[in-house]
Scaffold this active site. Sequence first.
Site, PDB file in Angstrom:
ATOM      1  N   GLU A  49      -7.323   0.243  -0.085  1.00  0.00           N
ATOM      2  CA  GLU A  49      -6.084   0.812   0.446  1.00  0.00           C
ATOM      3  C   GLU A  49      -5.791   2.148  -0.238  1.00  0.00           C
ATOM      4  OE1 GLU A  49      -1.265   0.178   0.245  1.00  0.00           O
ATOM      5  OE2 GLU A  49      -2.553  -1.532  -0.235  1.00  0.00           O
ATOM      6  N   ARG A  53       0.410   8.798  -0.222  1.00  0.00           N
ATOM      7  CA  ARG A  53       1.434   9.287  -1.165  1.00  0.00           C
ATOM      8  C   ARG A  53       1.118  10.682  -1.689  1.00  0.00           C
ATOM      9  NH1 ARG A  53       2.428   3.894  -4.973  1.00  0.00           N
ATOM     10  NH2 ARG A  53       2.563   2.388  -3.249  1.00  0.00           N
ATOM     11  N   THR A  77       1.072   2.850   2.667  1.00  0.00           N
ATOM     12  CA  THR A  77       2.308   3.632   2.781  1.00  0.00           C
ATOM     13  C   THR A  77       2.469   4.216   4.184  1.00  0.00           C
ATOM     14  OG1 THR A  77       1.841   4.263   0.459  1.00  0.00           O
ATOM     15  CG2 THR A  77       3.834   5.137   1.441  1.00  0.00           C
ATOM     16  N   LYS A 137       2.683  -8.310   3.625  1.00  0.00           N
ATOM     17  CA  LYS A 137       2.687  -7.853   2.233  1.00  0.00           C
ATOM     18  C   LYS A 137       4.074  -8.133   1.649  1.00  0.00           C
ATOM     19  CE  LYS A 137       3.162  -3.319   0.262  1.00  0.00           C
ATOM     20  NZ  LYS A 137       2.686  -1.925   0.209  1.00  0.00           N
TER      21      LYS A 137
END
Length: 219
Positions: A49, A53, A77, A137
């Site tokens: 992952e 960001r 994200t 998640k």
Amino acid sequence: MDVKNTTGRWTALQVMQDAPVIPVIVLNDVAHAVPLARALVAGGIRMLEVTLRTPQALECIERIAKEVPEAVIGAGTIRSAADAQASVKAGALFGVSPGYTRNVGQACRDLGLPLLPGVATGSEVMMAQEDGFTELKFFPAMQAGGPAMLKAWSGPFFDVKFCPTGGVTLQNAPEFLALPNVVCVGGSWIVPTDAMKSGDWGRITQLCLDTVALKKKPA
């Protein structure tokens, strides 16, 4: 274990089942992307992952997708439909979001992008479940109640599987992984910033090997 299906596509559950941890990766240097991915794969971690960001994130995803075919690259994200679209264009094969909105969920479905939506409350679990998401998640895991919260959720949400992320470490991961509703955890401990900066890829591979040795529960 190889849980890839015959179509060559992945489901969210298959992404979760592949190893005890999905690394949460923040890349500030594109040059680190490929050697990091190779180090992770060498240690038995191939579901990667890369979080959106940093300005370099999409290029990092693209490079890993092209140069490390053994890796299954995902984008973290994801906060908007545009994020999902850009991630798929870069080569992402799954997505992870810090929260859940129906707009993001629909965009990922339209794109065929398996999504692990982030949830922190029972209402969010219900909303995601209403939209067909049963692999979620739990974020931020420790701040939102940790293993105790997941134990409490195992009753009303008996048909939901979780990947707790946020404050998870090699030390507390076994407590999460022992829960029947937890398939894997998400964590950044296997991609320490200082190791990336120094190019200590062997250390990262060893951290992966230590993590893969953790026992995980079948879904």
